[in-house]
Write a protein that holds these residues in place. Structure first.
Motif, PDB file in Angstrom:
ATOM      1  N   LEU A 121       0.933  -1.174   0.001  1.00 29.52           N
ATOM      2  CA  LEU A 121       0.018   0.077   0.078  1.00 29.52           C
ATOM      3  C   LEU A 121       0.876   1.280   0.015  1.00 29.52           C
ATOM      4  O   LEU A 121       1.848   1.224   0.704  1.00 29.52           O
ATOM      5  CB  LEU A 121      -0.818   0.007   1.277  1.00 29.52           C
ATOM      6  N   LYS A 176      -2.413   5.165   2.041  1.00 28.06           N
ATOM      7  CA  LYS A 176      -3.536   4.237   1.944  1.00 28.06           C
ATOM      8  C   LYS A 176      -2.979   3.388   3.395  1.00 28.06           C
ATOM      9  O   LYS A 176      -4.201   2.764   3.873  1.00 28.06           O
ATOM     10  CB  LYS A 176      -3.201   3.478   0.567  1.00 28.06           C
ATOM     11  N   ASP A 208      -4.687   5.200   6.246  1.00 35.52           N
ATOM     12  CA  ASP A 208      -6.087   5.419   6.120  1.00 35.52           C
ATOM     13  C   ASP A 208      -6.517   3.831   6.262  1.00 35.52           C
ATOM     14  O   ASP A 208      -7.856   4.015   7.204  1.00 35.52           O
ATOM     15  CB  ASP A 208      -6.417   5.701   4.759  1.00 35.52           C
ATOM     16  N   THR A 209      -6.044   3.016   6.032  1.00 37.16           N
ATOM     17  CA  THR A 209      -6.572   1.590   6.312  1.00 37.16           C
ATOM     18  C   THR A 209      -6.489   1.093   7.707  1.00 37.16           C
ATOM     19  O   THR A 209      -7.276   0.489   8.321  1.00 37.16           O
ATOM     20  CB  THR A 209      -5.866   0.392   5.463  1.00 37.16           C
TER      21      THR A 209
END
Lengths: 488, 627
Positions: free
Chosen positions: B409, B413, B416-417
């Protein structure tokens, strides 16, 4: 300006551990100061040790052939690891800044140079006649003569008993009794006797009950008898010499025979110089080297085999390192350059006398030097062999003399390696009976083809009493381009 | 003729010396030699002298026997020394030279001697100097060839293997004859090494020896011979036959050789082995071969076994199958193979089903755990699948998904994940009883912590013990390249500070982060207030250094000043580890602190401290800039 490379510093180290420790100081960045004096002759610096204050170390090249090492550390090794580290740092081109020489160091330098000047003046002056303390000398010689009686009794007992009946236990007892010889100022004679008793010990010099093989026993018997015959000669010649000495206290130690050394006379450099046993401005090339353990003498022996460029004579250097002092006596190393010696001292002896010097410089070996070395080789094997035999017949001679031989061909006859001269005279090569150096014959087939014709061999001769053959062991080969060492 | 007599005299004298001179009187054999000696003496006086000495031995008084015998021996041997034979008859043949060619060198005696002793010796401590010599290339010195050849039989296998793998091959065909001469096909230890080496140097020329060894060799030599097979088509049948041998070592060697062959028959044998008791040997062979085609076998085996696992009702049987599957998954070869990916993804998709299977020792959950582990370190597809499933994962599996995400990622990302797992619990403590949210947060924090090595950061140079020639250098198969993780999004540090999580702050630290600086200061102040001894604030000092707080050095000395009444050295010991990260301005204070330590502390820490101070000095010394 000081010329130093790592190999030279390696050579100055007492042993490989000292060299390693010296290098480690640089790797660990222990040197907090690295300086060189304005005249470029002195390296000095500070090195952090385990204590609070750093050690102050210096290497003084005021005398280029004999550097002076100084350090505030308590080590008894000279040069110590700090001195070595300082030199490695210099050799590795670490930044040395110019600085004024500290006052205490300058004082020491001046003191030393004054002392050396004084010595030079003293040396230039005619020597004072030596005063002999007649009474003391007579007492010593009498003690030595008594010692000879002890030695004779021990040797005769051994012969009466029979070599075949000698056991490890008896040999050990004999060695114990031989200690008396040391007290009688005959350390050399004691060593010679140990040379006999050690034939019955194992490889490590220990007396065990392990039974040797039949072949081993045969070899031991022959060696033992030869050794006894030598002791017989030591007794005869030694006694004659001592009696003469008793009659004439001013008699000088003879230089034409090695008997004094056999009894244990340790020649000092000054003595050799006084007797004129020196050669000025000698250039030496080392052709072979070995370092072997001598349990009989309880020491390691480092032997260098050198040729003097001018005369082509082959001489040896010997450094004896008693087990007890291994840490403090520098282990010798092989030398690949040409050593220039202002005053070479040569011991009394026949084919390969021992040499010593106290100051030297080294330069790289050049092709021209090799040409000179090769020009001194013996091309007529018959004459060389005759000379060797003449040496060997003397009872106290070196049993394994070394000669430089120029061969036409190195080949094989029926599985044996052979060298042949131009006239077709042959010498058979062997490793047998010469265990001081590692075996060398096995290397021959791995050498480049060019070495099998028209080269020089540095060869150690040995007469085998059992087979009655005189054979040679190759130590090195000297070609036009290099010295190929086959041993160490 | 006369010399012959003299030789006889010497031999008799020797005999008497061996027996003892007391028996010499009247010796019949010596006596017999006197007349010919006297006769020869007429021409050469030396013989007359010998005759005289011999007479003294046989006729003299017993008391003088020793002296007389020695005199005789000395005389006889002196003459014999001048009579040594030198020549040899026969045709002079040239020496068959197998010159090494290339460059050779001559190392100094000082290096040669210890090396010879190490090669010939028996005790410990020999491996390091030999290895060092290999690294320095010292074995190009011809004088070491013979000792190296002998060391192939060294009782210490590491030395012998090093010599056989790294040294002797360098000499090439020059050592072949010697290897062949010493080789014994019934032998053990050095002999299998000899055979393998001969095969390596001259495969065609060693073919017959290999065949002989297979036929009549000792077990060890036979195993070595099997490893030399594969080049000829006929080998295959033989290897397949040997894979059924009763001897385990022979079967293992056969599998290894078969794994190197690219042939359906060989593959079939390995496939069969995977199903039976030789699973371990077959796995090792496949793993070492690094052959992607063989990885397919493993994929198939895993798939069939997993099907069986899901079907069985027997707990013992389930445990056995689960054990086999995890064994296979844990020894997958380091290669890229779509089939392997497919099976991993398939099992992952069926993880709920698998998790339900319970066995006696091993269960379906163990299989799932192995699958997740392999995916986290696997292909991009596998990693993506793992990350995509993050919401459904168990807390224990979330760390793997996070680590997979670090690679596949983008920085944003990843944040955010996974950051929500941290923020979800930011304002509360751990609930009593089960708290899966908290567990998930810990799993992510463990993931963050796992790629920060404190010691390495404190002193990156401190790797003196690592040798250049690692054991791993001896493995030379292809290794799959792994992508590097992306850097962290800066927002992670904000979260770590908000969570007041010291380890995470240390791991994520960047300079000039106001929140981190304030956090580090506050943590330190609080700890210092409570501290009774230096050890109690050392962790907080590290945080200050990590966030590059300007007061870190002051904190170091403030921590040191917390001296208890009875100080213990271990309360100070760890401080020396921090020294390399201190600024140059701290040097005088460090020296002062060291000088002020009580005696019982000094003796434990002085050396380490001193060493690090010296190193720090060197690091900040002006000349270090141009190195």
């Amino acid at each position: 300006m000081i010329a130093l490379d790592e190999a030279t510093v390696d050579g100055l180290a007492t042993n490989s551990d000292a060299a390693k420790n010296g290098k480690a100081l640089i790797a660990k960045k222990k040197f907090t100061k690295l300086h060189v004096s304005d005249d470029g002759d002195l390296l000095f610096g500070e090195c952090q040790g385990s204590g609070k204050d750093p050690y102050k170390c210096s290497v003084d090249y005021a005398r280029a052939d004999q550097p002076t090492f100084r350090c505030s550390c308590p080590s008894r090794q000279f040069p110590c690891k700090h001195n070595l580290g300082l030199m490695y740092a210099y050799a590795q081109k670490k930044p040395f800044t110019k600085a004024a020489v500290p006052a205490d160091l300058q004082e020491k330098r001046e003191k030393l140079s004054a002392k050396k000047e004084k010595q030079a003046v003293a040396a230039a002056a005619p020597p004072k006649p030596k005063q002999v303390n007649v009474a003391a000398l007579a007492k010593k010689v009498k003690a030595q003569l008594d010692g000879m009686d002890v030695l004779e009794k021990l040797v005769h007992d051994a012969v009466r008993l029979g070599v075949g009946n000698m056991t490890a236990k008896l040999a050990k007892q004999m060695e114990e009794q031989a200690k008396k010889l040391g007290d009688a100022y005959l350390p050399g004679a004691r060593m010679a006797l140990n040379g006999y008793t050690q034939l019955f010990a194992d490889e490590g010099g220990k007396f065990t009950n392990k039974k040797p093989s039949a072949a081993q026993t045969e070899r031991t018997n022959t060696e033992a008898l030869d050794q006894l015959a030598r002791l017989h000669a030591v007794i005869k010649q030694g006694r004659a010499y001592l009696k003469k000495r008793l009659d004439d206290p001013n008699l000088e130690v003879p230089t034409d025979t090695a008997i004094a050394a056999w009894l244990g006379h340790a020649w000092q450099l000054a003595e050799l110089k006084a007797r004129g046993l020196t050669e000025p401005d000698a250039e030496l090339v080392q052709l072979a080297f070995n370092s072997h353990d001598d349990p009989a003498r309880q020491e390691l022996v480092d032997t260098g085999i050198w040729m003097t460029l001018g005369s082509g004579k082959i001489r040896v250097t010997q450094t004896l390192r008693p087990y007890k002092a291994l840490k403090f006596i520098k282990a010798e190393d092989s030398v690949y350059g040409v050593v220039h010696v202002k005053e070479l001292c040569v011991y009394p002896g026949s084919v390969n006398p021992r040499v010593r010097w106290d100051a030297s410089t080294t330069r790289p070996l050049e092709l021209e030097d090799l040409k000179k070395v090769r020009s001194h080789g013996r091309a007529d094997f018959a004459a060389a062999v005759k000379d060797v035999k003449n040496v060997l017949k003397a009872p106290l001679a070196d049993r394994t003399p070394i000669l430089a031989l120029n061969y036409k061909t190195l080949g094989k006859v029926g599985g044996e390696y052979v060298i042949e001269d131009a006239a077709g005279n042959r010498l058979v090569l062997t490793d047998v009976g010469m265990s001081e150096e590692p075996p060398s014959l096995g290397m021959l087939p791995l050498l480049p083809r060019a070495v099998f014709a028209n080269q020089m061999m540095i060869a150690r001769f040995r007469h085998d009493l059992d087979s009655r053959q005189l054979r040679v062991k190759p130590l090195s080969l000297v070609t036009e381009r290099e010295v190929i060492r086959l041993t160490l | 003729m006369s010399i012959a007599v003299l030789s006889q005299v010497y031999a008799e004298a020797r005999r008497l010396a061996v027996a003892g001179s007391v028996v010499a009187k009247g010796d019949f054999r010596l006596k017999k030699l006197i007349p010919p000696l006297q006769q020869a003496g007429a021409q050469a006086p030396v013989f007359a002298k010998v005759a005289e000495a011999a007479t003294a031995v046989v006729e003299g008084p017993e008391t003088g026997s020793a002296e007389a015998l020695l005199e005789l021996t000395a005389l006889a041997s002196a003459v014999l020394y001048t009579q040594g034979e030198t020549g040899i008859d026969g045709k002079l043949e040239p020496v068959e030279s197998s010159s090494l060619g290339g460059s050779t060198l001559q190392i100094p005696a000082r290096e040669m001697k210890p090396l010879l002793e190490a090669l010939k010796g028996k005790g410990g401590g020999r491996f390091a100097p030999i290895k060092e010599a290999v690294e320095k290339g010292h074995f190009r010195d011809l004088r070491l060839i013979r000792p190296a050849l002998a060391a192939i039989d060294d009782g210490y296998a590491d030395v012998a293997d090093l010599i056989a793998d790294k040294v002797l091959p360098m000499y090439g065909s020059a050592v072949l004859d010697e290897l062949k001469a010493k080789y014994d096909l019934k032998g053990t230890k050095g002999h299998p090494r000899r055979l393998k080496l001969m095969h390596r140097l001259d495969a065609a020329g060693t073919r017959e020896l290999v065949k002989d060894a297979l036929d009549k060799g000792s077990k060890e030599v036979k195993v070595a011979a099997i490893s030399c097979l594969g080049a000829e088509p006929e080998d295959r049948d033989y290897l397949i036959e040997q894979a059924a041998s009763k001897t385990q070592d022979v079967r293992a060697a056969a599998y290894e050789a078969l794994a190197k062959l690219d042939h359906p028959d060989a593959v079939a044998v390995l496939a069969k082995a995977l199903q039976g008791k030789d699973l371990f040997f077959a796995l090792r062979a496949i793993e070492e071969s690094k052959n992607p085609k063989l990885a397919v076998l493993l994929a198939t085996e895993v798939r069939t076994s997993a099907d069986a696992l899901l079907k069985t009702k027997d707990k013992k049987k389930a445990s056995d199958i689960a054990d086999r599957i995890t064994d296979i998954l844990n020894s997958l070869p380091d290669v890229t193979a779509p089939e392997l990916d497919a099976v991993l993804l398939d099992l992952f998709a069926r993880r709920a089903e698998l998790a339900k299977v319970k066995g006696t020792t091993f269960s379906g959950n163990d299989v799932v755990e192995s699958v997740v582990m392999q995916m986290a370190d696997g292909s991009m597809a596998a990693r993506n699948a793992l990350v995509a499933a993050h919401a459904e994962l168990e807390p224990s599996q979330l760390q793997q998904a996070f680590e997979a995400g670090r690679v596949c990622l983008s920085s944003e990302k990843l944040y955010d994940t996974f950051a929500p797992y941290l923020t979800a619990t930011a304002d509360r403590k751990r609930k009593k009883g089960k708290d899966p949210e908290w567990d998930k947060r810990e799993s992510i924090l463990d993931g963050i912590d796992s790629d920060f090595y404190l010691y390495q950061w404190l002193d990156p140079d401190d790797d003196e013990d690592d040798s250049d020639l690692d054991d791993s250098d001896l493995d030379d198969g292809p290794v799959r390249e792994r992508p590097k993780p992306n850097p962290y999004d800066p927002r992670w540090l904000d979260v770590a500070v908000a969570l007041k999580h010291t380890d995470a702050v240390q791991a994520l630290a960047v300079p000039d982060h106001a929140g981190a600086l304030a956090f580090a200061q506050a943590e330190f102040d609080a700890a210092l207030k409570k501290a009774k001894q230096p050890g109690e604030v050392q962790d907080q000092i590290v945080t200050l250094l990590r966030v590059e707080h300007p007061g870190a050095a002051d904190a170091f000395f403030a921590g040191l000043a917390k001296r208890p009444k009875k100080p213990q050295y271990y309360q100070y010991y760890w401080y020396s580890n921090i020294i390399p990260r201190l600024p140059a301005s701290a040097i005088p204070r460090l020296e002062e602190a060291l000088a002020g330590f009580p005696k019982e502390i000094v003796e434990h820490v002085a050396e380490e401290w001193q060493e690090r101070i010296t190193k720090l000095k060197a690091k900040h010394a002006p000349e270090s800039s141009d190195k």
